[in-house]
Design a protein around this motif. Structure first.
Motif, PDB file in Angstrom:
ATOM      1  N   MET A   1      60.162  90.002  67.476  1.00  0.00           N
ATOM      2  CA  MET A   1      61.496  90.725  67.943  1.00  0.00           C
ATOM      3  C   MET A   1      61.495  91.967  67.706  1.00  0.00           C
ATOM      4  O   MET A   1      62.035  92.870  68.439  1.00  0.00           O
ATOM      5  CB  MET A   1      62.446  89.871  67.104  1.00  0.00           C
ATOM      6  CG  MET A   1      63.913  90.400  67.373  1.00  0.00           C
ATOM      7  SD  MET A   1      64.755  89.177  68.077  1.00  0.00           S
ATOM      8  CE  MET A   1      66.443  89.966  68.014  1.00  0.00           C
ATOM      9  N   ILE A   2      60.955  92.664  66.567  1.00  0.00           N
ATOM     10  CA  ILE A   2      61.110  93.983  66.174  1.00  0.00           C
ATOM     11  C   ILE A   2      60.367  94.611  67.394  1.00  0.00           C
ATOM     12  O   ILE A   2      60.703  95.901  67.781  1.00  0.00           O
ATOM     13  CB  ILE A   2      60.456  94.208  64.860  1.00  0.00           C
ATOM     14  CG1 ILE A   2      61.266  93.711  63.764  1.00  0.00           C
ATOM     15  CG2 ILE A   2      60.269  95.973  64.602  1.00  0.00           C
ATOM     16  CD1 ILE A   2      60.984  93.833  62.405  1.00  0.00           C
ATOM     17  N   ASP A   3      59.231  94.191  67.941  1.00  0.00           N
ATOM     18  CA  ASP A   3      58.440  94.798  68.665  1.00  0.00           C
ATOM     19  C   ASP A   3      59.118  95.222  70.048  1.00  0.00           C
ATOM     20  O   ASP A   3      59.299  96.213  70.813  1.00  0.00           O
ATOM     21  CB  ASP A   3      57.176  94.114  69.494  1.00  0.00           C
ATOM     22  CG  ASP A   3      56.267  93.939  68.048  1.00  0.00           C
ATOM     23  OD1 ASP A   3      56.198  95.151  67.373  1.00  0.00           O
ATOM     24  OD2 ASP A   3      55.284  93.409  67.912  1.00  0.00           O
ATOM     25  N   ARG A   4      59.991  94.187  70.519  1.00  0.00           N
ATOM     26  CA  ARG A   4      60.909  94.143  71.766  1.00  0.00           C
ATOM     27  C   ARG A   4      62.060  95.098  71.536  1.00  0.00           C
ATOM     28  O   ARG A   4      62.103  96.041  72.392  1.00  0.00           O
ATOM     29  CB  ARG A   4      61.810  92.818  71.870  1.00  0.00           C
ATOM     30  CG  ARG A   4      61.183  92.243  73.364  1.00  0.00           C
ATOM     31  CD  ARG A   4      61.709  91.082  73.657  1.00  0.00           C
ATOM     32  NE  ARG A   4      61.277  89.715  72.551  1.00  0.00           N
ATOM     33  CZ  ARG A   4      62.035  88.905  72.606  1.00  0.00           C
ATOM     34  NH1 ARG A   4      63.095  88.844  73.077  1.00  0.00           N
ATOM     35  NH2 ARG A   4      61.709  88.124  71.501  1.00  0.00           N
ATOM     36  N   ILE A   5      62.879  95.425  70.398  1.00  0.00           N
ATOM     37  CA  ILE A   5      63.646  96.248  70.290  1.00  0.00           C
ATOM     38  C   ILE A   5      63.119  97.812  69.803  1.00  0.00           C
ATOM     39  O   ILE A   5      64.117  98.683  69.845  1.00  0.00           O
ATOM     40  CB  ILE A   5      64.562  95.870  69.450  1.00  0.00           C
ATOM     41  CG1 ILE A   5      64.321  95.674  67.863  1.00  0.00           C
ATOM     42  CG2 ILE A   5      65.447  94.720  69.984  1.00  0.00           C
ATOM     43  CD1 ILE A   5      65.644  95.177  66.998  1.00  0.00           C
ATOM     44  N   GLY A   6      61.986  97.679  69.262  1.00  0.00           N
ATOM     45  CA  GLY A   6      61.503  98.852  68.830  1.00  0.00           C
ATOM     46  C   GLY A   6      61.781  99.116  67.145  1.00  0.00           C
ATOM     47  O   GLY A   6      63.006  98.668  66.757  1.00  0.00           O
ATOM     48  N   THR A   7      60.907  99.711  66.354  1.00  0.00           N
ATOM     49  CA  THR A   7      60.981  99.986  65.108  1.00  0.00           C
ATOM     50  C   THR A   7      62.060 100.872  64.877  1.00  0.00           C
ATOM     51  O   THR A   7      62.893 100.638  63.619  1.00  0.00           O
ATOM     52  CB  THR A   7      59.707 100.477  64.591  1.00  0.00           C
ATOM     53  OG1 THR A   7      59.231 101.696  65.211  1.00  0.00           O
ATOM     54  CG2 THR A   7      58.636  99.376  64.362  1.00  0.00           C
ATOM     55  N   ASN A   8      62.218 101.796  65.565  1.00  0.00           N
ATOM     56  CA  ASN A   8      63.643 102.669  65.348  1.00  0.00           C
ATOM     57  C   ASN A   8      64.975 102.284  65.351  1.00  0.00           C
ATOM     58  O   ASN A   8      65.607 102.309  64.397  1.00  0.00           O
ATOM     59  CB  ASN A   8      63.576 103.887  66.100  1.00  0.00           C
ATOM     60  CG  ASN A   8      62.276 104.847  65.831  1.00  0.00           C
ATOM     61  OD1 ASN A   8      61.914 104.953  64.498  1.00  0.00           O
ATOM     62  ND2 ASN A   8      61.774 105.764  66.858  1.00  0.00           N
ATOM     63  N   LYS A   9      64.903 101.329  66.290  1.00  0.00           N
ATOM     64  CA  LYS A   9      66.218 100.534  66.604  1.00  0.00           C
ATOM     65  C   LYS A   9      66.631  99.434  65.498  1.00  0.00           C
ATOM     66  O   LYS A   9      67.383  99.339  64.937  1.00  0.00           O
ATOM     67  CB  LYS A   9      66.457  99.801  67.924  1.00  0.00           C
ATOM     68  CG  LYS A   9      66.543 100.803  68.984  1.00  0.00           C
ATOM     69  CD  LYS A   9      66.948 100.093  70.167  1.00  0.00           C
ATOM     70  CE  LYS A   9      67.159 101.088  71.335  1.00  0.00           C
ATOM     71  NZ  LYS A   9      68.128 101.154  72.105  1.00  0.00           N
ATOM     72  N   ALA A  10      65.262  98.928  65.121  1.00  0.00           N
ATOM     73  CA  ALA A  10      65.372  98.011  64.063  1.00  0.00           C
ATOM     74  C   ALA A  10      65.718  98.537  62.616  1.00  0.00           C
ATOM     75  O   ALA A  10      66.803  98.392  61.712  1.00  0.00           O
ATOM     76  CB  ALA A  10      64.015  97.402  63.643  1.00  0.00           C
ATOM     77  N   ARG A  11      65.308 100.066  62.275  1.00  0.00           N
ATOM     78  CA  ARG A  11      65.597 100.433  61.238  1.00  0.00           C
ATOM     79  C   ARG A  11      67.015 101.267  61.201  1.00  0.00           C
ATOM     80  O   ARG A  11      67.792 101.121  60.438  1.00  0.00           O
ATOM     81  CB  ARG A  11      64.604 101.931  61.172  1.00  0.00           C
ATOM     82  CG  ARG A  11      64.713 102.604  59.701  1.00  0.00           C
ATOM     83  CD  ARG A  11      63.821 103.810  59.632  1.00  0.00           C
ATOM     84  NE  ARG A  11      62.306 103.241  60.044  1.00  0.00           N
ATOM     85  CZ  ARG A  11      61.438 103.938  60.927  1.00  0.00           C
ATOM     86  NH1 ARG A  11      61.871 104.565  61.749  1.00  0.00           N
ATOM     87  NH2 ARG A  11      60.409 103.494  61.148  1.00  0.00           N
ATOM     88  N   GLU A  12      67.440 101.620  62.407  1.00  0.00           N
ATOM     89  CA  GLU A  12      68.853 101.965  62.685  1.00  0.00           C
ATOM     90  C   GLU A  12      69.733 100.711  62.295  1.00  0.00           C
ATOM     91  O   GLU A  12      70.700 100.742  61.586  1.00  0.00           O
ATOM     92  CB  GLU A  12      69.128 102.512  63.936  1.00  0.00           C
ATOM     93  CG  GLU A  12      68.544 103.880  64.081  1.00  0.00           C
ATOM     94  CD  GLU A  12      68.600 104.259  65.502  1.00  0.00           C
ATOM     95  OE1 GLU A  12      69.183 103.475  66.333  1.00  0.00           O
ATOM     96  OE2 GLU A  12      67.889 105.322  65.994  1.00  0.00           O
ATOM     97  N   ALA A  13      69.493  99.424  62.976  1.00  0.00           N
ATOM     98  CA  ALA A  13      70.256  98.366  62.736  1.00  0.00           C
ATOM     99  C   ALA A  13      70.394  97.903  61.200  1.00  0.00           C
ATOM    100  O   ALA A  13      71.438  97.583  60.655  1.00  0.00           O
ATOM    101  CB  ALA A  13      69.918  97.272  63.487  1.00  0.00           C
ATOM    102  N   TYR A  14      69.130  98.090  60.494  1.00  0.00           N
ATOM    103  CA  TYR A  14      69.279  97.962  58.920  1.00  0.00           C
ATOM    104  C   TYR A  14      70.186  98.880  58.233  1.00  0.00           C
ATOM    105  O   TYR A  14      70.596  98.419  57.425  1.00  0.00           O
ATOM    106  CB  TYR A  14      67.723  97.857  58.692  1.00  0.00           C
ATOM    107  CG  TYR A  14      67.638  97.493  56.878  1.00  0.00           C
ATOM    108  CD1 TYR A  14      67.770  96.414  56.650  1.00  0.00           C
ATOM    109  CD2 TYR A  14      67.413  98.546  56.315  1.00  0.00           C
ATOM    110  CE1 TYR A  14      67.672  96.212  55.217  1.00  0.00           C
ATOM    111  CE2 TYR A  14      67.298  98.396  54.839  1.00  0.00           C
ATOM    112  CZ  TYR A  14      67.405  96.982  54.395  1.00  0.00           C
ATOM    113  OH  TYR A  14      67.213  96.754  52.989  1.00  0.00           O
ATOM    114  N   ALA A  15      69.860 100.007  58.598  1.00  0.00           N
ATOM    115  CA  ALA A  15      70.774 100.981  57.925  1.00  0.00           C
ATOM    116  C   ALA A  15      72.276 100.808  58.274  1.00  0.00           C
ATOM    117  O   ALA A  15      73.007 100.922  57.111  1.00  0.00           O
ATOM    118  CB  ALA A  15      70.303 102.449  58.184  1.00  0.00           C
TER     119      ALA A  15
END
Length: 105
Positions: A1-15
């Motif tokens: 799932m993280i690969d699909r949305i990208g690590t930057n977007k995952a990091r932004e969502a987590y933040a």
């Protein structure tokens, strides 16, 4: 799932979620409400209890502390039932089931 949305977007969502959680904790602390977990800042924890829950607790305590006044009546009815002396007219049962007053049956 993280690969699909990208690590930057995952990091932004987590933040963003971390910021929301921090804001919620700050709002709760301002209102005097804390969670069940330990507090690393040494704050005293408080639990907010609704008025409805307080009423339920008071009612439950009243029931627990009240004496069982009907025990004698129950014992007498049990004795009469076992002796075959207790009979209830079907009309009375039907009236109670239908919510009718005794004088309407």
């Amino acid at each position: 799932m993280i690969d699909r949305i990208g690590t930057n977007k995952a990091r932004e969502a987590y933040a963003a979620r971390a910021q929301e959680a921090k804001a919620t904790r700050r709002t709760d602390r301002d209102r005097g409400v804390t969670g069940t977990g330990g507090s690393s800042t040494g704050e005293t924890e408080a639990v907010a209890v609704s008025e409805g829950l307080r009423q339920i607790q008071r009612a439950a305590e009243a029931v627990r502390s009240s004496p069982d006044m009907r025990a004698e009546r129950v014992a007498e009815l049990r004795r009469r039932i076992e002796a075959g002396e207790y009979h209830v007219p079907a009309e009375k049962v039907a009236a109670k089931l239908l919510g009718l007053d005794d004088d309407q049956a």
